[in-house]
Design an enzyme around this catalytic site. Structure first.
Site: not given
Length: 525
Positions: A287, A282-284
């Site tokens: 990040d 995921s994007k998380r």
């Protein structure tokens, strides 16, 4: 070797490709930036189509108007272009099955929804949202999950229990309604997946999915997807594993329409997993761990910026190579492939069933491998825009030479500046740790001697410079490290860079001498 089930699937695939032209589609929704998992799906479709002389279609599935994000469609097109994917039919390219944007195909879907209702394979439901919410709440209170299926539909306000005149009257007065698929009760659906083999699901575990909504007169994903795949003559549906639960409904829709002989073959790709291997990427994760999960930089309407592989300095060929090996393998130890090689080698049979763990360090390795395979001239051209930002005007041939000296150390093009900035500007400061380690009481005197040596060099090239300094060191008995580290510090301002003689040659004789004198003046105090 294939077992019998795999052999049957292989024969079915071969027959499909011999009897019909291969036509695949990548059908993303413009609800935000395209995840690299979506790019991989597009790539696998593209490899498959090109290998078998088929067509690659880009279809924009934008029927969910509430989740539509401005700019997302352009982002999808630009992402595929950057990766080198050539679209045969699509919104921009046109084609015999246009339009390729589902919102522009709106008039098509209603007639197919009506056909399902008329044939008894679907029905109209007038259930109010608060009624459905109560049913869900009541089920949760009992520790159950509410499922709208054969056990419920006869008790609801649907065309299955209302008279035709009541249904007509309610539609005409503006009541909200949906068309639901009438899922058969207690029937085992046997499906074939080109990656997973035989899949069996009992229909009693499935709900009556909504296919069409009166609120916007648009279909849901399921009806639009199946209808468009049929009308666009799609031969193979290669999509992510997350769509596997939808397969029974899609197979039953083909049967309900009488299109079973035209039904495409299905292949559901494994998920891209977190670097830990636990859960979907995921994007998380990006990040948190400092890597992109999108092909290009994306700026949301709220101003939030998400990093992209292109803007982070990845070469598209490296990005494609990286994604190709996530969930597929060629059966050899080879890791670096051109697009043409990937197309020729790709096969559905070698796609894995299990998820593929994403490794950000491996992504960097791929980029390094592709960078060092660039010619020095190609790298210099890539670096030129960065150098111009620092307002340096350097002869191109000199830039080619500089880049060639550091390319083996590079992972990204933007790193060339930090590896080579001393070539373009004389150091004004000296790294204190390096000074403490290599600049001793007698170093200034030694550097004055080195200055005299290089001043006497007539042929200014790497071999002569290196030979002259080494001959001086041996004659004086100083020790190579004692002198060369001080020379490097004087030239660079730190303990980094390519060979000392290479640096001297590029800087030129006068600049080399000036840097030696400056170091003595500043550090010799």
């Amino acid at each position: 070797m294939f077992d019998q089930k795999e052999l049957n699937l292989h024969l079915k695939l071969s027959n499909k490709m011999s009897n019909h032209k291969v036509r695949v589609r990548f059908a993303p929704s413009p609800t935000g930036p395209l995840h690299i998992g979506g790019v991989r799906t597009a790539l696998f479709n593209y490899f498959f189509a090109r290998k078998h002389g088929g067509d690659f279609i880009l279809r924009i599935e934008d029927t969910d108007s509430q989740r539509f994000v401005p700019g997302a469609e352009d982002y999808i097109n630009e992402s595929l272009r950057w990766c080198g994917i050539k679209i045969d039919e699509g919104v921009k390219e046109g084609g015999p099955h246009a339009p390729y944007r589902q919102s522009e195909r709106k008039p098509i879907y209603k007639q197919y929804a009506d056909r399902l209702v008329e044939s008894g394979n679907a029905y109209i439901a007038f259930d109010a949202p608060d009624v459905l919410d109560k049913l869900r709440t009541d089920a949760e209170a009992k520790g159950e999950v509410f499922t709208y299926n054969y056990s419920v539909r006869e008790k609801m306000e649907t065309s299955l229990v209302l008279s035709a005149s009541e249904v007509k009257q309610r539609i005409e007065r503006g009541d909200q309604w949906v068309v639901r698929f009438k899922m058969p009760e207690n029937e085992e659906v046997v499906m074939q997946d080109l990656i997973r083999g035989e899949v069996r699901v009992n229909t009693s575990t499935l709900d009556d999915k909504v296919l069409f909504k009166s609120s916007d007169m648009l279909p849901t994903y399921h009806l639009a997807n199946v209808t468009d795949d049929y009308l666009m003559e799609i031969s193979h549906v290669i999509r992510g594993e997350e769509w596997l639960p939808s397969l029974p409904l899609h197979v039953l829709l083909y049967r309900a329409f009488g299109w079973e002989d035209k039904m495409p073959l299905f292949a559901h790709l494994p998920l891209l997993l977190k670097p830990t291997g636990n859960g979907k990427l995921s994007k998380r994760d990006g990040d948190k761990m400092g890597f992109p999960v999108f092909p290009l930089l994306w700026k949301s309407g709220e101003g939030e910026i998400s990093r992209g592989y292109r803007e982070d300095g990845y070469i598209p060929e490296a990005f494609v190579n990286l994604l190709a090996l996530l969930g597929w393998n060629p059966g050899t130890e080879q890791e670096l492939f051109t697009m043409d090689e990937l197309i020729q080698l790709f096969s559905i049979e070698r796609v894995n069933k299990s998820g593929a763990r994403f490794d950000p360090e491996k992504a960097k390795w791929f980029n390094h491998q592709y960078l060092i395979r660039k010619t020095d001239k190609e790298l210099a051209e890539m670096f030129l825009p960065i150098l111009e930002q620092y307002n340096f005007d350097v002869p191109f041939e000199k830039l080619v030479r500089i880049v060639g000296l550091v390319k083996e150390r590079l992972t990204f093009v933007h790193e060339i500046w930090e590896q080579t900035n001393f070539f373009f500007e004389r150091p004004l400061e000296y790294d204190q740790q390096t000074v403490a380690k290599f600049w001793k009481e007698d170093t200034a005197a030694i550097m004055n001697e080195v200055t005299d040596v290089v001043s006497g060099i007539e042929k200014w090239d790497v071999q002569t410079i290196e030979h002259s300094i080494k001959e001086f060191i041996n004659a004086k008995g100083y020790g190579m490290g004692k002198v060369m580290n001080a020379v490097r510090l004087s030239l660079v301002g730190a303990s980094k860079g390519p060979g000392v003689a290479d640096i001297c040659e590029v800087l030129g004789k006068d600049e080399t001498i000036q840097r030696f004198k400056q170091a003595v003046a500043i550090l010799g105090k």
